[in-house]
Design a protein around this motif. Structure first.
Motif, PDB file in Angstrom:
ATOM      1  N   ASP A   5      14.640 -12.940  -4.168  1.00 60.92           N
ATOM      2  CA  ASP A   5      14.241 -13.674  -2.686  1.00 60.92           C
ATOM      3  C   ASP A   5      13.580 -12.046  -2.587  1.00 60.92           C
ATOM      4  O   ASP A   5      12.194 -12.402  -2.337  1.00 60.92           O
ATOM      5  CB  ASP A   5      15.044 -13.974  -1.470  1.00 60.92           C
ATOM      6  N   LEU A   6      13.518 -11.133  -2.714  1.00 61.46           N
ATOM      7  CA  LEU A   6      12.478 -10.110  -1.753  1.00 61.46           C
ATOM      8  C   LEU A   6      11.847  -9.698  -2.703  1.00 61.46           C
ATOM      9  O   LEU A   6      10.519  -9.114  -2.733  1.00 61.46           O
ATOM     10  CB  LEU A   6      13.845  -8.601  -2.222  1.00 61.46           C
ATOM     11  N   LEU A   7      12.264 -10.347  -4.522  1.00 61.92           N
ATOM     12  CA  LEU A   7      10.768  -9.935  -6.470  1.00 61.92           C
ATOM     13  C   LEU A   7       9.423 -10.954  -4.884  1.00 61.92           C
ATOM     14  O   LEU A   7       8.265 -10.612  -4.747  1.00 61.92           O
ATOM     15  CB  LEU A   7      11.281 -10.350  -7.050  1.00 61.92           C
ATOM     16  N   ASP A   8      10.428 -12.179  -5.174  1.00 62.93           N
ATOM     17  CA  ASP A   8       9.436 -13.069  -4.655  1.00 62.93           C
ATOM     18  C   ASP A   8       8.403 -12.223  -3.333  1.00 62.93           C
ATOM     19  O   ASP A   8       6.880 -12.848  -3.365  1.00 62.93           O
ATOM     20  CB  ASP A   8       9.717 -14.670  -4.235  1.00 62.93           C
ATOM     21  N   LEU A   9       8.641 -11.753  -1.827  1.00 56.66           N
ATOM     22  CA  LEU A   9       8.382 -11.682  -1.017  1.00 56.66           C
ATOM     23  C   LEU A   9       7.084 -10.532  -1.787  1.00 56.66           C
ATOM     24  O   LEU A   9       6.716 -10.126  -1.270  1.00 56.66           O
ATOM     25  CB  LEU A   9       9.516 -10.650   0.294  1.00 56.66           C
ATOM     26  N   VAL A  10       7.678  -9.467  -1.875  1.00 60.07           N
ATOM     27  CA  VAL A  10       6.722  -8.510  -2.816  1.00 60.07           C
ATOM     28  C   VAL A  10       5.308  -8.441  -3.469  1.00 60.07           C
ATOM     29  O   VAL A  10       4.068  -8.904  -3.361  1.00 60.07           O
ATOM     30  CB  VAL A  10       7.584  -7.290  -3.547  1.00 60.07           C
ATOM     31  N   ARG A  11       5.737  -9.770  -4.572  1.00 62.12           N
ATOM     32  CA  ARG A  11       4.624 -10.193  -4.975  1.00 62.12           C
ATOM     33  C   ARG A  11       3.667 -11.610  -4.700  1.00 62.12           C
ATOM     34  O   ARG A  11       2.826 -10.665  -4.182  1.00 62.12           O
ATOM     35  CB  ARG A  11       5.128 -11.595  -5.945  1.00 62.12           C
ATOM     36  N   LYS A  12       4.395 -11.924  -2.676  1.00 65.68           N
ATOM     37  CA  LYS A  12       3.184 -12.160  -1.570  1.00 65.68           C
ATOM     38  C   LYS A  12       2.313 -11.163  -1.348  1.00 65.68           C
ATOM     39  O   LYS A  12       1.445 -11.993  -0.783  1.00 65.68           O
ATOM     40  CB  LYS A  12       3.965 -13.257  -1.181  1.00 65.68           C
ATOM     41  N   ILE A  13       2.969  -9.892  -0.650  1.00 63.21           N
ATOM     42  CA  ILE A  13       2.720  -8.829  -0.109  1.00 63.21           C
ATOM     43  C   ILE A  13       1.866  -8.641  -1.607  1.00 63.21           C
ATOM     44  O   ILE A  13       0.411  -8.118  -0.304  1.00 63.21           O
ATOM     45  CB  ILE A  13       3.501  -8.485   0.567  1.00 63.21           C
ATOM     46  N   THR A  14       1.917  -7.944  -1.979  1.00 58.49           N
ATOM     47  CA  THR A  14       1.003  -7.625  -2.828  1.00 58.49           C
ATOM     48  C   THR A  14      -0.442  -8.268  -3.753  1.00 58.49           C
ATOM     49  O   THR A  14      -0.814  -8.303  -4.361  1.00 58.49           O
ATOM     50  CB  THR A  14       1.358  -6.939  -4.234  1.00 58.49           C
ATOM     51  N   ASP A  15      -0.549  -9.594  -3.654  1.00 56.40           N
ATOM     52  CA  ASP A  15      -0.801 -10.746  -3.883  1.00 56.40           C
ATOM     53  C   ASP A  15      -2.776 -10.199  -3.625  1.00 56.40           C
ATOM     54  O   ASP A  15      -3.157  -9.416  -3.008  1.00 56.40           O
ATOM     55  CB  ASP A  15      -0.819 -12.231  -3.317  1.00 56.40           C
ATOM     56  N   ASN A  16      -3.600 -11.224  -4.996  1.00 59.05           N
ATOM     57  CA  ASN A  16      -4.974 -10.427  -5.000  1.00 59.05           C
ATOM     58  C   ASN A  16      -5.567 -11.570  -4.153  1.00 59.05           C
ATOM     59  O   ASN A  16      -6.457 -10.560  -3.760  1.00 59.05           O
ATOM     60  CB  ASN A  16      -5.390 -11.068  -6.341  1.00 59.05           C
ATOM     61  N   GLU A  17      -5.020 -12.329  -3.553  1.00 63.18           N
ATOM     62  CA  GLU A  17      -5.641 -13.238  -2.027  1.00 63.18           C
ATOM     63  C   GLU A  17      -4.948 -13.141  -1.385  1.00 63.18           C
ATOM     64  O   GLU A  17      -3.928 -12.655  -0.707  1.00 63.18           O
ATOM     65  CB  GLU A  17      -4.641 -14.516  -2.112  1.00 63.18           C
ATOM     66  N   PRO A  18      -6.059 -12.748  -0.249  1.00 61.09           N
ATOM     67  CA  PRO A  18      -6.007 -12.259   1.513  1.00 61.09           C
ATOM     68  C   PRO A  18      -4.557 -13.068   2.113  1.00 61.09           C
ATOM     69  O   PRO A  18      -4.234 -12.477   2.930  1.00 61.09           O
ATOM     70  CB  PRO A  18      -6.973 -12.222   1.785  1.00 61.09           C
ATOM     71  N   ARG A  19      -5.148 -14.068   2.329  1.00 59.34           N
ATOM     72  CA  ARG A  19      -4.389 -15.334   2.689  1.00 59.34           C
ATOM     73  C   ARG A  19      -3.042 -14.748   2.304  1.00 59.34           C
ATOM     74  O   ARG A  19      -1.815 -15.465   2.559  1.00 59.34           O
ATOM     75  CB  ARG A  19      -4.503 -16.956   2.435  1.00 59.34           C
ATOM     76  N   VAL A  20      -2.372 -14.793   1.060  1.00 58.44           N
ATOM     77  CA  VAL A  20      -1.133 -15.023   0.661  1.00 58.44           C
ATOM     78  C   VAL A  20      -0.795 -13.712   0.722  1.00 58.44           C
ATOM     79  O   VAL A  20       0.831 -13.846   1.618  1.00 58.44           O
ATOM     80  CB  VAL A  20      -1.132 -14.928  -0.990  1.00 58.44           C
ATOM     81  N   THR A  34      18.148  -9.858   8.135  1.00 54.61           N
ATOM     82  CA  THR A  34      19.213  -9.666   6.936  1.00 54.61           C
ATOM     83  C   THR A  34      18.601  -8.632   6.189  1.00 54.61           C
ATOM     84  O   THR A  34      19.908  -8.496   4.986  1.00 54.61           O
ATOM     85  CB  THR A  34      18.726 -10.846   5.575  1.00 54.61           C
ATOM     86  N   TYR A  35      17.916  -7.519   6.280  1.00 59.65           N
ATOM     87  CA  TYR A  35      17.660  -6.830   5.275  1.00 59.65           C
ATOM     88  C   TYR A  35      18.657  -5.420   5.206  1.00 59.65           C
ATOM     89  O   TYR A  35      19.384  -5.402   5.955  1.00 59.65           O
ATOM     90  CB  TYR A  35      16.609  -5.520   5.712  1.00 59.65           C
ATOM     91  N   SER A  36      18.755  -5.391   4.050  1.00 63.00           N
ATOM     92  CA  SER A  36      19.844  -3.776   4.197  1.00 63.00           C
ATOM     93  C   SER A  36      18.688  -2.544   4.402  1.00 63.00           C
ATOM     94  O   SER A  36      17.504  -2.795   4.493  1.00 63.00           O
ATOM     95  CB  SER A  36      20.764  -3.461   2.961  1.00 63.00           C
ATOM     96  N   ALA A  37      19.379  -1.379   5.112  1.00 63.22           N
ATOM     97  CA  ALA A  37      18.659   0.032   4.734  1.00 63.22           C
ATOM     98  C   ALA A  37      17.465   0.097   4.009  1.00 63.22           C
ATOM     99  O   ALA A  37      16.430   0.292   3.611  1.00 63.22           O
ATOM    100  CB  ALA A  37      19.668   0.774   5.567  1.00 63.22           C
ATOM    101  N   ALA A  38      18.340  -0.676   2.465  1.00 63.29           N
ATOM    102  CA  ALA A  38      16.948  -0.123   1.168  1.00 63.29           C
ATOM    103  C   ALA A  38      15.765  -1.300   1.600  1.00 63.29           C
ATOM    104  O   ALA A  38      15.185  -0.603   0.950  1.00 63.29           O
ATOM    105  CB  ALA A  38      17.878  -0.200   0.041  1.00 63.29           C
ATOM    106  N   GLU A  39      16.411  -2.250   1.356  1.00 65.17           N
ATOM    107  CA  GLU A  39      15.104  -3.477   1.750  1.00 65.17           C
ATOM    108  C   GLU A  39      14.230  -3.260   2.911  1.00 65.17           C
ATOM    109  O   GLU A  39      13.763  -3.619   2.575  1.00 65.17           O
ATOM    110  CB  GLU A  39      16.518  -5.032   1.698  1.00 65.17           C
ATOM    111  N   ALA A  40      14.961  -2.798   4.266  1.00 59.63           N
ATOM    112  CA  ALA A  40      13.943  -2.702   4.925  1.00 59.63           C
ATOM    113  C   ALA A  40      13.102  -1.316   4.496  1.00 59.63           C
ATOM    114  O   ALA A  40      11.519  -1.179   4.730  1.00 59.63           O
ATOM    115  CB  ALA A  40      14.499  -2.231   5.907  1.00 59.63           C
ATOM    116  N   GLY A  41      13.092  -0.344   4.159  1.00 61.05           N
ATOM    117  CA  GLY A  41      12.432   0.704   3.367  1.00 61.05           C
ATOM    118  C   GLY A  41      11.393   0.864   2.856  1.00 61.05           C
ATOM    119  O   GLY A  41      10.439   0.315   3.170  1.00 61.05           O
TER     120      GLY A  41
END
Length: 106
Positions: A5-20, A34-41
């Motif tokens: 889930d974290l990897l999927d989220l990071v991929r969306k946040i860094t996608d080439n398309e602005p809408r994504v 649900t974030y741990s301290a490390a995940e939130a940071g």
């Protein structure tokens, strides 16, 4: 939050398309409780880096909003989002400037 889930989220946040990227930032706020301290940071840092390079105003606003929401978890320090200072304020709408101001005050 599991690794997939974290990897999927990071991929969306860094996608080439602005809408994504915008949707990814919106989804990042869904996980705040649900974030741990490390995940939130880590998520806040990825959002800040992406925001510093963002050219789409809607995606930028979503990224900044997500950072503010994640900061409410208490797990994010100013050092996690230092790239926010690199955003050029010229030409940005007032609402986005207010988000940046709020983040820099945190």
């Amino acid at each position: 939050m599991n690794a997939k889930d974290l990897l999927d989220l990071v991929r969306k946040i860094t996608d080439n398309e602005p809408r994504v990227r915008e949707r990814g930032a919106d989804e990042a706020t869904d996980w705040v409780s649900t974030y741990s301290a490390a995940e939130a940071g880590a998520t806040a840092t990825v959002l800040a880096v992406t925001a510093a390079a963002e050219t789409d105003h809607a995606a930028l606003e979503a990224q900044l909003h997500a950072i503010l929401e994640i900061m409410s978890s208490g797990h994010v320090q100013g050092s996690h989002i230092s790239q926010i200072r690199d955003i050029d304020l010229q030409g940005l709408p007032n609402q986005i400037r207010e988000y940046i101001s709020d983040l820099l005050e945190e």
